[in-house]
Write an enzyme that holds these catalytic residues in place. Structure first.
Site, short mmCIF file in Angstrom:
data_model
loop_
_atom_site.label_atom_id
_atom_site.label_comp_id
_atom_site.label_asym_id
_atom_site.label_seq_id
_atom_site.Cartn_x
_atom_site.Cartn_y
_atom_site.Cartn_z
NE ARG A 107 -5.76 -48.72 -25.30
CZ ARG A 107 -7.09 -49.28 -25.71
NH1 ARG A 107 -6.74 -49.73 -27.24
NH2 ARG A 107 -7.82 -49.56 -24.98
CE LYS A 129 10.85 -32.58 -20.52
NZ LYS A 129 11.02 -31.44 -19.75
CD GLU A 171 13.37 -22.28 -24.59
OE1 GLU A 171 14.44 -22.62 -23.93
OE2 GLU A 171 12.15 -22.28 -24.25
CE LYS A 213 14.75 -30.23 -25.85
NZ LYS A 213 13.39 -29.69 -26.05
CD GLU A 223 13.07 -32.68 -16.96
OE1 GLU A 223 12.64 -32.73 -18.24
OE2 GLU A 223 12.69 -32.05 -16.08
NE ARG A 227 13.78 -33.58 -22.14
CZ ARG A 227 13.15 -34.30 -22.93
NH1 ARG A 227 13.07 -35.57 -23.12
NH2 ARG A 227 12.46 -33.30 -23.90
CG ASN A 231 13.42 -27.88 -16.82
OD1 ASN A 231 12.63 -27.69 -17.88
ND2 ASN A 231 13.40 -29.04 -16.14
CG HIS A 234 12.13 -23.43 -19.02
ND1 HIS A 234 13.43 -22.73 -19.66
CD2 HIS A 234 11.42 -23.44 -20.04
CE1 HIS A 234 13.40 -22.81 -20.86
NE2 HIS A 234 12.12 -23.16 -21.04
CG HIS A 238 7.44 -23.53 -17.37
ND1 HIS A 238 7.61 -24.85 -17.27
CD2 HIS A 238 7.32 -22.94 -18.66
CE1 HIS A 238 7.88 -25.11 -18.69
NE2 HIS A 238 7.79 -24.10 -19.39
CG HIS A 248 8.05 -20.56 -23.97
ND1 HIS A 248 7.59 -21.26 -22.75
CD2 HIS A 248 9.32 -21.06 -24.23
CE1 HIS A 248 8.50 -22.24 -22.26
NE2 HIS A 248 9.37 -22.30 -23.14
P1 NAD Z 1 3.55 -20.68 -31.09
O1 NAD Z 1 3.56 -22.03 -31.64
O2 NAD Z 1 2.37 -20.15 -30.43
O3 NAD Z 1 4.00 -19.80 -32.12
C1 NAD Z 1 4.28 -18.15 -32.06
C2 NAD Z 1 3.26 -17.73 -32.89
O4 NAD Z 1 3.82 -17.60 -34.32
C3 NAD Z 1 2.01 -18.45 -33.46
O5 NAD Z 1 1.05 -17.28 -33.51
C4 NAD Z 1 1.99 -19.09 -34.52
O6 NAD Z 1 0.86 -18.97 -35.36
C5 NAD Z 1 3.20 -18.05 -35.32
N1 NAD Z 1 3.90 -18.88 -36.35
C6 NAD Z 1 4.68 -20.05 -35.96
N2 NAD Z 1 5.47 -20.04 -37.19
C7 NAD Z 1 5.12 -19.28 -38.07
C8 NAD Z 1 5.45 -19.06 -39.47
N3 NAD Z 1 6.38 -19.81 -40.23
N4 NAD Z 1 4.75 -18.00 -40.08
C9 NAD Z 1 4.02 -17.31 -39.46
N5 NAD Z 1 3.55 -17.45 -38.31
C10 NAD Z 1 4.16 -18.44 -37.57
O7 NAD Z 1 4.82 -20.70 -29.88
P2 NAD Z 1 6.55 -21.04 -29.98
O8 NAD Z 1 7.01 -19.85 -29.66
O9 NAD Z 1 6.78 -21.53 -31.40
O10 NAD Z 1 6.56 -22.14 -28.95
C11 NAD Z 1 6.21 -21.76 -27.84
C12 NAD Z 1 5.62 -23.05 -27.02
O11 NAD Z 1 6.44 -24.07 -27.06
C13 NAD Z 1 5.14 -23.24 -25.57
O12 NAD Z 1 3.80 -23.63 -25.50
C14 NAD Z 1 6.19 -24.02 -24.92
O13 NAD Z 1 5.58 -24.45 -23.86
C15 NAD Z 1 6.54 -24.87 -25.86
N6 NAD Z 1 7.82 -25.55 -25.65
C16 NAD Z 1 7.94 -26.92 -25.77
C17 NAD Z 1 8.95 -27.71 -25.59
C18 NAD Z 1 9.03 -29.04 -25.30
O14 NAD Z 1 10.40 -29.68 -25.11
N7 NAD Z 1 8.17 -29.76 -25.83
C19 NAD Z 1 10.19 -26.66 -25.39
C20 NAD Z 1 10.10 -25.41 -25.46
C21 NAD Z 1 8.90 -24.81 -25.67
#
Ligand code: NAD
Length: 341
Positions: A107, A129, A171, A213, A223, A227, A231, A234, A238, A248
């Site tokens: 929990r 989020k 972003e 942000k 949201e 907030r 999007n 997005h 998405h 992404h």
């Molecule tokens: P990711 O976590 O898949 O990272 C991208 C790639 O880079 C992966 O292969 C990872 O292993 C690699 N990587 C990351 N850091 C590294 C480093 N320092 N050295 C070597 N390799 C590295 O993707 P992302 O682009 O970081 O994030 C995308 C995700 O974030 C999506 O799922 C999206 O929905 C989410 N997101 C969430 C929010 C939120 O508010 N929670 C906002 C925007 C995006």
């Protein structure tokens, strides 16, 4: 360590914008379990020594309940209890999943993040989020719960692949489009490599994006209004991200171009500004178009969390730096998609 303290309505979050990963241990009193992915772990193996680590497979295709179940099994095996602190160290996939797993295990355990991708540093790790995809549907299940801290260690970026640098700028450009015309102008004077090669320039850019942000989340953590502006790009982004297995940032980039076209058509957004957005995305190596099956895209849009009966709440621009929420009818949207994609 420099500290930026954000007092969100539900909880405080302290951001350390110029720290070292090793300083996590000074922030956590009890038992620490690190969740990271296989790429980050392989690239920084020596820095994880001495920590209990759960290493998950890398990639959006593993941002699902099955992967969370495996994390939970590993937490049980590591005898994690309510005193255990979870640190999610990785890109947005890791921070989304670590925050979610930490929020549901027993929990809810305390947790914090060390973002290692540009995208996670400027966006995913901030705002609370946390969640997972269900099949093709992005972030369909999740929770809003703030990490106690977000610690930035810029040296971790040395191993980030170039394509992930590009991905993260989607972003950043989004933040400029919706909130910061001056940042947009500044980005037009640079290429992403300038930031990769200049830590001072990069740190300033990241802090600017943290401010955008976190500033929006401060006003509207759950949201209800403001907030939603985050999007921008997005809604269509998405819909096409998992449908076409796009990174992404690429999906959001194409989504922003579409949202700019819609802004021009129904919101009087100047065509010259729309062209500047497309040009900026291309300057940063991001895609601006894709061949799609519009019926499939519509099907995904109808499941969007921003849908209200026969309308979808779209984020549109009136000018660069100014965004607004605008409901668009499903039929009108279908027509625009047919005409533009
Ligand atoms: P990711 O976590 O898949 O990272 C991208 C790639 O880079 C992966 O292969 C990872 O292993 C690699 N990587 C990351 N850091 C590294 C480093 N320092 N050295 C070597 N390799 C590295 O993707 P992302 O682009 O970081 O994030 C995308 C995700 O974030 C999506 O799922 C999206 O929905 C989410 N997101 C969430 C929010 C939120 O508010 N929670 C906002 C925007 C995006």
């Amino acid at each position: 360590m420099k500290e930026l303290k954000y007092q969100f309505p539900s909880a405080d979050c302290i951001i350390y914008p110029d720290a070292l990963f090793e300083q996590v241990t000074t922030l956590v009193a009890g038992k620490l379990v690190v969740i990271t992915d296989e790429h980050v772990f392989a690239a920084h193996r020596e820095r994880f020594e001495g920590h209990t680590c759960i290493v998950i497979p890398a990639g959006e295709q593993y941002k699902n309940q099955a992967a969370v179940d495996r994390i939970i099994q590993e937490l049980i095996a590591a005898r994690a209890d309510r005193e255990t602190f979870i640190a999610g160290v990785g890109g947005g996939v890791v921070t989304d999943m670590a925050g979610y797993a930490a929020s549901v295990y027993m929990r809810g355990l305390r947790f914090g993040f060390v973002p290692t991708s540009i995208l996670a540093m400027v966006d995913a790790s901030i705002g609370g989020k946390n969640g997972i995809d269900v099949g093709l549907y992005k972030n369909m299940v999740g929770i809003i719960r703030q990490p106690e801290f977000i610690l930035y260690d810029m040296s971790l970026l040395q191993t980030l692949p170039d394509k992930e640098w590009v991905n993260g700028f989607a972003e950043i450009i989004k933040h400029a489009c919706i909130k910061d015309a001056a940042m947009f102008d500044m980005l037009e004077q640079h290429h992403w490599q300038d930031f990769k090669n200049d830590t001072v320039l990069l740190s300033a850019l990241i802090e600017k994006n943290i401010a955008v942000k976190a500033g929006v989340v401060l006003q509207d953590e759950f949201e209800k209004g403001e907030r939603k502006l985050l999007n921008f790009g997005h809604t269509i982004g998405h819909a096409i991200e998992n449908l076409y297995s796009l990174p992404h940032g690429h999906a959001v980039s194409i989504g922003m171009v579409m949202a700019s076209v819609i802004s021009e058509e129904i919101n009087g957004f100047p065509s010259l500004q729309r062209e500047r957005i497309t040009a900026l995305l291309q300057r940063y190596g991001l895609p601006v178009t894709i061949d799609t099956d519009n019926e499939k895209v519509m099907e995904m849009l109808l499941m969007d969390k921003k849908r209200a009966s026969d309308r979808i709440n779209f984020i549109l621009l009136s000018e660069i730096g100014k965004a607004m929420i605008q409901p668009i009818g499903i039929t009108q949207l279908r027509d625009i998609l047919e005409a533009s994609f």
